[in-house]
Scaffold this motif. Structure first.
Motif, PDB file in Angstrom:
ATOM      1  N   UNK A 348      56.685 -35.704  -6.169  1.00  0.00           N
ATOM      2  CA  UNK A 348      56.573 -37.119  -5.845  1.00  0.00           C
ATOM      3  C   UNK A 348      55.957 -37.929  -6.979  1.00  0.00           C
ATOM      4  N   UNK A 349      55.270 -37.271  -7.899  1.00  0.00           N
ATOM      5  CA  UNK A 349      54.834 -37.976  -9.108  1.00  0.00           C
ATOM      6  C   UNK A 349      56.057 -38.443  -9.888  1.00  0.00           C
ATOM      7  N   UNK A 350      57.032 -37.560 -10.030  1.00  0.00           N
ATOM      8  CA  UNK A 350      58.281 -37.941 -10.693  1.00  0.00           C
ATOM      9  C   UNK A 350      59.031 -39.002  -9.926  1.00  0.00           C
ATOM     10  N   UNK A 351      59.012 -38.903  -8.600  1.00  0.00           N
ATOM     11  CA  UNK A 351      59.700 -39.906  -7.782  1.00  0.00           C
ATOM     12  C   UNK A 351      59.061 -41.277  -7.944  1.00  0.00           C
ATOM     13  N   UNK A 352      57.738 -41.333  -8.063  1.00  0.00           N
ATOM     14  CA  UNK A 352      57.064 -42.615  -8.278  1.00  0.00           C
ATOM     15  C   UNK A 352      57.548 -43.262  -9.579  1.00  0.00           C
ATOM     16  N   UNK A 353      57.769 -42.468 -10.601  1.00  0.00           N
ATOM     17  CA  UNK A 353      58.264 -43.004 -11.870  1.00  0.00           C
ATOM     18  C   UNK A 353      59.684 -43.535 -11.716  1.00  0.00           C
ATOM     19  N   UNK A 354      60.494 -42.855 -10.912  1.00  0.00           N
ATOM     20  CA  UNK A 354      61.856 -43.345 -10.657  1.00  0.00           C
ATOM     21  C   UNK A 354      61.819 -44.682  -9.930  1.00  0.00           C
ATOM     22  N   UNK A 355      60.928 -44.809  -8.962  1.00  0.00           N
ATOM     23  CA  UNK A 355      60.789 -46.072  -8.229  1.00  0.00           C
ATOM     24  C   UNK A 355      60.330 -47.178  -9.165  1.00  0.00           C
ATOM     25  N   UNK A 356      59.412 -46.863 -10.069  1.00  0.00           N
ATOM     26  CA  UNK A 356      58.960 -47.862 -11.045  1.00  0.00           C
ATOM     27  C   UNK A 356      60.131 -48.358 -11.890  1.00  0.00           C
ATOM     28  N   UNK A 357      60.986 -47.437 -12.338  1.00  0.00           N
ATOM     29  CA  UNK A 357      62.129 -47.834 -13.161  1.00  0.00           C
ATOM     30  C   UNK A 357      63.090 -48.715 -12.379  1.00  0.00           C
ATOM     31  N   UNK A 358      63.363 -48.346 -11.126  1.00  0.00           N
ATOM     32  CA  UNK A 358      64.315 -49.108 -10.327  1.00  0.00           C
ATOM     33  C   UNK A 358      63.740 -50.466  -9.918  1.00  0.00           C
ATOM     34  N   UNK A 359      62.587 -50.436  -9.243  1.00  0.00           N
ATOM     35  CA  UNK A 359      62.031 -51.671  -8.701  1.00  0.00           C
ATOM     36  C   UNK A 359      61.497 -52.567  -9.813  1.00  0.00           C
ATOM     37  N   UNK A 360      60.776 -51.979 -10.760  1.00  0.00           N
ATOM     38  CA  UNK A 360      60.267 -52.768 -11.869  1.00  0.00           C
ATOM     39  C   UNK A 360      61.378 -53.379 -12.694  1.00  0.00           C
ATOM     40  N   UNK A 361      62.445 -52.601 -12.910  1.00  0.00           N
ATOM     41  CA  UNK A 361      63.582 -53.128 -13.670  1.00  0.00           C
ATOM     42  C   UNK A 361      64.246 -54.298 -12.982  1.00  0.00           C
ATOM     43  N   UNK A 362      64.467 -54.178 -11.676  1.00  0.00           N
ATOM     44  CA  UNK A 362      65.100 -55.269 -10.937  1.00  0.00           C
ATOM     45  C   UNK A 362      64.207 -56.512 -10.915  1.00  0.00           C
ATOM     46  N   UNK A 363      62.897 -56.300 -10.778  1.00  0.00           N
ATOM     47  CA  UNK A 363      61.977 -57.445 -10.756  1.00  0.00           C
ATOM     48  C   UNK A 363      61.912 -58.140 -12.110  1.00  0.00           C
ATOM     49  N   UNK A 364      61.973 -57.372 -13.188  1.00  0.00           N
ATOM     50  CA  UNK A 364      61.967 -57.998 -14.520  1.00  0.00           C
ATOM     51  C   UNK A 364      63.248 -58.780 -14.758  1.00  0.00           C
ATOM     52  N   UNK A 365      64.357 -58.275 -14.252  1.00  0.00           N
ATOM     53  CA  UNK A 365      65.611 -59.037 -14.354  1.00  0.00           C
ATOM     54  C   UNK A 365      65.489 -60.355 -13.606  1.00  0.00           C
ATOM     55  N   UNK A 366      64.892 -60.314 -12.434  1.00  0.00           N
ATOM     56  CA  UNK A 366      64.708 -61.538 -11.658  1.00  0.00           C
ATOM     57  C   UNK A 366      63.753 -62.487 -12.372  1.00  0.00           C
ATOM     58  N   UNK A 367      62.699 -61.939 -12.967  1.00  0.00           N
ATOM     59  CA  UNK A 367      61.725 -62.770 -13.680  1.00  0.00           C
ATOM     60  C   UNK A 367      62.367 -63.493 -14.861  1.00  0.00           C
ATOM     61  N   UNK A 368      63.331 -62.857 -15.500  1.00  0.00           N
ATOM     62  CA  UNK A 368      64.008 -63.489 -16.637  1.00  0.00           C
ATOM     63  C   UNK A 368      64.799 -64.714 -16.215  1.00  0.00           C
ATOM     64  N   UNK A 369      65.159 -64.774 -14.919  1.00  0.00           N
ATOM     65  CA  UNK A 369      65.933 -65.896 -14.405  1.00  0.00           C
ATOM     66  C   UNK A 369      65.085 -66.916 -13.651  1.00  0.00           C
ATOM     67  N   UNK A 370      63.869 -66.529 -13.268  1.00  0.00           N
ATOM     68  CA  UNK A 370      63.043 -67.378 -12.409  1.00  0.00           C
ATOM     69  C   UNK A 370      61.665 -67.529 -13.028  1.00  0.00           C
ATOM     70  N   UNK A 371      61.377 -68.706 -13.562  1.00  0.00           N
ATOM     71  CA  UNK A 371      60.115 -68.925 -14.268  1.00  0.00           C
ATOM     72  C   UNK A 371      58.920 -68.993 -13.326  1.00  0.00           C
ATOM     73  N   UNK A 372      59.163 -68.928 -12.027  1.00  0.00           N
ATOM     74  CA  UNK A 372      58.042 -68.889 -11.074  1.00  0.00           C
ATOM     75  C   UNK A 372      57.403 -67.507 -11.017  1.00  0.00           C
ATOM     76  N   UNK A 373      58.060 -66.505 -11.575  1.00  0.00           N
ATOM     77  CA  UNK A 373      57.479 -65.166 -11.674  1.00  0.00           C
ATOM     78  C   UNK A 373      56.742 -65.092 -12.998  1.00  0.00           C
ATOM     79  N   UNK A 374      55.421 -65.217 -12.927  1.00  0.00           N
ATOM     80  CA  UNK A 374      54.628 -65.248 -14.143  1.00  0.00           C
ATOM     81  C   UNK A 374      54.521 -63.900 -14.813  1.00  0.00           C
ATOM     82  N   UNK A 375      54.417 -62.840 -14.020  1.00  0.00           N
ATOM     83  CA  UNK A 375      54.291 -61.500 -14.590  1.00  0.00           C
ATOM     84  C   UNK A 375      54.730 -60.461 -13.576  1.00  0.00           C
TER      85      UNK A 375
END
Length: 451
Positions: A348-375
């Motif tokens: 599950x340590x490895x699974x947490x890293x997979x979740x970070x890549x998926x969820x973090x990646x999608x959120x960063x894509x959204x942040x690039x389009x929405x300036x209301x996401x500061x970080x």
């Protein structure tokens, strides 16, 4: 052409792993229960979701009206291995059949000892360790302070801006945020001092080393190193907004503690047990806490917490000075051993890293389009977005509340946090499927668009 059908969702604990709404949120049965709550439960006990749970498994919660909700909260980072993991259920059932309670301080039992042995082996640091078990994170934090004071003979406790350590009198003093945790509940315990934290998004990009130098200067000037029993810090803050100090800040604070005989306490109540893509968040920068405080994800939903630390520090308290009637309850100990086995067996340590890549990646894509996401920030399955007024760094708590409410209405459990109430935090169980995460994110995108 042959029509294709979507694959059937997997089933965990008899629950299809899919989001499914059969009524409006909340449904009629949840509305009925809310009315009963209003009559029977103290109104100060609030709830995030307007629905009432009936069953849960994996990454889905089923409410009393039959709605299937995607769980991005894990009961605030508790059900890390998934709700009602089969191994946890079996272990608890076997223990229930044997005995439910004797009180470890009266008639001890092997489960408590086995959990302590596991924690001593897993906690960072190649040195002799001891553990003591309790019920809640706040209780464990209080005991870490007691142990530190007994060992050092000093009284001062240093905590940090944006910190959250619990709701008891001492831990309210240690917690930074006033509403809803402290307002009207004072006076609080004394000898607690607050120091500045490295907050990269809001401190002008100050390096970890420079931020630590400022913090240390303040402690030495306003408290005095010789008066400090312990420094208590979350390696990644929880309720404060998932703030991760700049690289180098935490090691510098730990080094100062070592140089001055101060106990360095890592509060890993929310970050522990694979949540951040390592077994403990302290491992990310090679920290070796003198005392490590754990709870939440340790026992799969049963109340258990622990203080684990250097043997010479843990041995400083007098016999009978630590404990509690329910501390290390046998059912919770059985659950904890099963949780640790699940984390190791299922990587599950490895699974947490997979979740970070998926969820973090999608959120960063959204942040690039929405300036209301500061970080976008966080590690593993502990990810957050800080929301601001577009084009500024001004916190936007109203936006966080609106997005969360919109997600709730569409069957996605998401939590808010942060000193300013402007952070959305994502704490999915590590057992959640990619399909559920993708579906939940589609709901979040719509919620942002509609806010």
């Amino acid at each position: 052409m042959t029509a294709t059908t979507a694959p059937a969702p997997t089933v965990v604990n008899g629950i299809a792993q899919e989001r499914r709404l059969v009524t409006a949120i909340p449904g009629p049965r949840s509305v009925e229960l809310a009315a009963r709550k209003a009559e029977a439960v103290a109104p100060a006990v609030g709830t995030t979701m307007p629905v009432y749970a009936e069953q849960a498994g994996g990454g889905v919660i089923v409410d009393v009206d039959g709605n299937h909700l995607v769980d991005l909260g894990s009961g605030i980072a508790v059900t890390t291995v998934g709700v009602s993991d089969a191994r946890v259920v079996a272990a608890v059932q076997a223990q229930v059949a044997a005995f439910t309670h004797t009180c470890f301080m009266v008639t001890p039992y092997e489960g408590y000892v086995a959990v302590a042995e596991k924690l001593n082996a897993l906690a960072p640091g190649d040195f002799a360790k001891r553990s003591a078990l309790f019920n809640s994170g706040a209780e464990a934090v209080e005991n870490a302070v007691k142990i530190s004071r007994a060992y050092t003979g000093r009284s001062a406790v240093v905590v940090f801006d944006h910190a959250y350590h619990g709701r008891t009198n001492l831990t309210m003093a240690m917690t930074a945020k006033n509403m809803p945790y402290k307002h009207g509940f004072g006076p609080f315990a004394g000898e607690v001092y607050r120091a500045p934290l490295s907050y990269p998004y809001r401190d002008g990009g100050l390096s970890g080393a420079d931020a630590a130098a400022q913090t240390i200067s303040m402690i030495e000037a306003q408290v005095g190193a010789g008066n400090v029993a312990c420094v208590v810090i979350e390696p990644i803050q929880g309720e404060g907004g998932f703030i991760e100090p700049a690289e180098g800040f935490l090691p510098a604070i730990q080094a100062w503690c070592r140089a001055h005989g101060v106990v360095f306490v890592a509060d890993e109540v929310q970050t522990g047990f694979a949540r951040t893509g390592d077994l403990f968040a302290s491992n990310h920068e090679g920290l070796e806490p003198d005392l490590l405080v754990t709870a939440k994800g340790i026992a799969g939903g049963l109340p258990l917490s622990a203080v684990t630390g250097r043997a010479e520090i843990m041995d400083a308290s007098h016999a009978g000075g630590l404990g509690g009637t329910y501390g290390g309850n046998p059912l919770a100990c059985a659950a904890a051993l099963a949780v640790i086995d699940a984390i190791e067996s299922d990587d599950l340590v490895g699974r947490a890293k997979e979740i970070e890549a998926l969820l973090g990646g999608r959120l960063r894509e959204l942040a690039a389009r929405d300036s209301r996401i500061g970080q976008v920030r966080g590690r593993g399955a502990m990810i957050a977005v800080e929301l601001v007024k577009a084009g500024t760094t001004e916190p936007d708590a109203a936006l966080a509340k609106a997005v969360a409410a919109a997600a709730h209405a569409q069957g996605v459990v998401v939590l808010t946090c942060g000193t300013y109430g402007n952070v959305l935090r994502f704490l999915p169980p590590l057992a959640i499927s990619d399909a559920l995460l993708e579906d939940a994110f589609s709901v979040l995108e719509q919620a942002f668009a509609g806010a």
